[in-house]
Motif scaffolding. Structure first.
Motif, short mmCIF file in Angstrom:
data_model
loop_
_atom_site.label_atom_id
_atom_site.label_comp_id
_atom_site.label_asym_id
_atom_site.label_seq_id
_atom_site.Cartn_x
_atom_site.Cartn_y
_atom_site.Cartn_z
N GLU A 1 4.47 26.96 -5.45
CA GLU A 1 4.04 27.27 -4.09
C GLU A 1 4.41 26.17 -3.08
O GLU A 1 4.49 26.42 -1.89
N ILE A 2 4.58 24.92 -3.56
CA ILE A 2 4.76 23.78 -2.66
C ILE A 2 6.15 23.19 -2.79
O ILE A 2 6.62 22.89 -3.88
N SER A 3 6.80 23.04 -1.63
CA SER A 3 8.09 22.35 -1.54
C SER A 3 8.00 21.38 -0.37
O SER A 3 7.29 21.62 0.60
N ILE A 4 8.77 20.30 -0.46
CA ILE A 4 8.77 19.28 0.58
C ILE A 4 10.13 19.31 1.28
O ILE A 4 11.17 19.32 0.61
N ALA A 5 10.12 19.29 2.59
CA ALA A 5 11.37 19.24 3.35
C ALA A 5 11.87 17.80 3.42
O ALA A 5 11.09 16.85 3.35
N GLU A 6 13.18 17.65 3.56
CA GLU A 6 13.79 16.31 3.60
C GLU A 6 13.31 15.50 4.80
O GLU A 6 13.19 14.28 4.72
N TRP A 7 13.04 16.15 5.94
CA TRP A 7 12.64 15.42 7.15
C TRP A 7 11.27 14.77 7.00
O TRP A 7 10.94 13.86 7.77
N GLU A 8 10.48 15.21 6.03
CA GLU A 8 9.14 14.65 5.84
C GLU A 8 9.19 13.32 5.10
O GLU A 8 8.18 12.61 5.04
N LEU A 9 10.33 12.98 4.52
CA LEU A 9 10.47 11.75 3.74
C LEU A 9 11.34 10.75 4.50
O LEU A 9 12.33 11.13 5.14
N SER A 10 10.99 9.49 4.41
CA SER A 10 11.85 8.43 4.93
C SER A 10 11.82 7.27 3.94
O SER A 10 10.77 6.98 3.34
N GLU A 11 12.96 6.66 3.75
CA GLU A 11 13.09 5.55 2.80
C GLU A 11 13.50 4.30 3.54
O GLU A 11 14.29 4.35 4.49
N SER A 12 12.96 3.18 3.10
CA SER A 12 13.43 1.89 3.58
C SER A 12 13.62 1.00 2.37
O SER A 12 12.96 1.18 1.33
N PHE A 13 14.51 0.04 2.49
CA PHE A 13 14.89 -0.79 1.35
C PHE A 13 14.64 -2.25 1.67
O PHE A 13 14.76 -2.69 2.81
N SER A 14 14.28 -3.00 0.62
CA SER A 14 14.07 -4.44 0.78
C SER A 14 14.44 -5.12 -0.53
O SER A 14 14.67 -4.47 -1.54
N ARG A 15 14.46 -6.44 -0.49
CA ARG A 15 14.77 -7.18 -1.71
C ARG A 15 13.56 -7.16 -2.62
O ARG A 15 12.43 -7.39 -2.19
N ALA A 16 13.81 -6.91 -3.89
CA ALA A 16 12.73 -6.83 -4.86
C ALA A 16 12.49 -8.18 -5.49
O ALA A 16 13.38 -9.02 -5.60
N SER A 17 11.25 -8.42 -5.91
CA SER A 17 10.93 -9.64 -6.65
C SER A 17 11.12 -9.38 -8.13
O SER A 17 11.31 -8.25 -8.56
N GLY A 18 11.08 -10.42 -8.93
CA GLY A 18 11.16 -10.26 -10.38
C GLY A 18 12.56 -10.53 -10.91
O GLY A 18 13.40 -11.13 -10.24
N PRO A 19 12.81 -10.06 -12.15
CA PRO A 19 14.08 -10.37 -12.80
C PRO A 19 15.26 -9.67 -12.13
O PRO A 19 15.11 -8.66 -11.47
#
Length: 141
Positions: free
Chosen positions: A7-25
């Motif tokens: 019954e449920i689908s998500i449209a692409e416009w509802e999502l936004s991604e941002s990127f940053s440097r990750a910590s760790g190995p």
């Protein structure tokens, strides 16, 4: 459209991604490549989520729910950006799928007559044991 349930689908416009440097190995990769992903889903404004699902999603999300009604998921466990993107999206889909399942309504039950009698018999026996611990007439301290 990203399919969550039947019954449920998500449209692409509802999502936004941002990127940053990750910590760790990750060696020098950590200092150079932005592999950590922050996925933001505008849940409150989503026309694809029914009201009860939004309410349950807000409760399940906890601190990940923002003041303006967005769900923010941070993924930085993998070394590659692509795998972190997949991980964040999978976690979002899992969270929405869990929120889509309505909890079963609890039907209150009453104790049976037999269980009431057993409980009262046990109480009477325990009271008798405690009464026997008291002083007898021959005791003098």
């Amino acid at each position: 459209m990203i399919r969550v349930t039947d019954e449920i689908s998500i449209a692409e416009w509802e999502l936004s991604e941002s990127f940053s440097r990750a910590s760790g190995p990750g060696g020098q990769n950590v200092n150079k490549v932005e592999t950590a992903v922050t996925l933001r889903f505008e849940a409150e404004r989503s026309p694809n989520l029914p009201g009860p699902v939004k309410t349950r999603l807000r409760r399940l999300a906890g601190r990940r729910w923002t003041v303006d009604g967005a769900l923010v998921i941070q993924a930085d466990s993998h070394r590659s950006q692509a795998r972190n993107r997949e991980d964040a999206l999978a976690r979002l889909i899992d969270l929405i799928a869990r929120a889509a399942v309505a909890p079963k309504r609890r039907v209150p039950t009453r104790p049976t007559l037999g269980s009431k009698r057993r409980r009262l018999a046990a109480k009477a026996q325990r009271g008798a044991v405690k009464r026997l611990r008291g002083r007898t007439e021959g005791d003098a301290d």
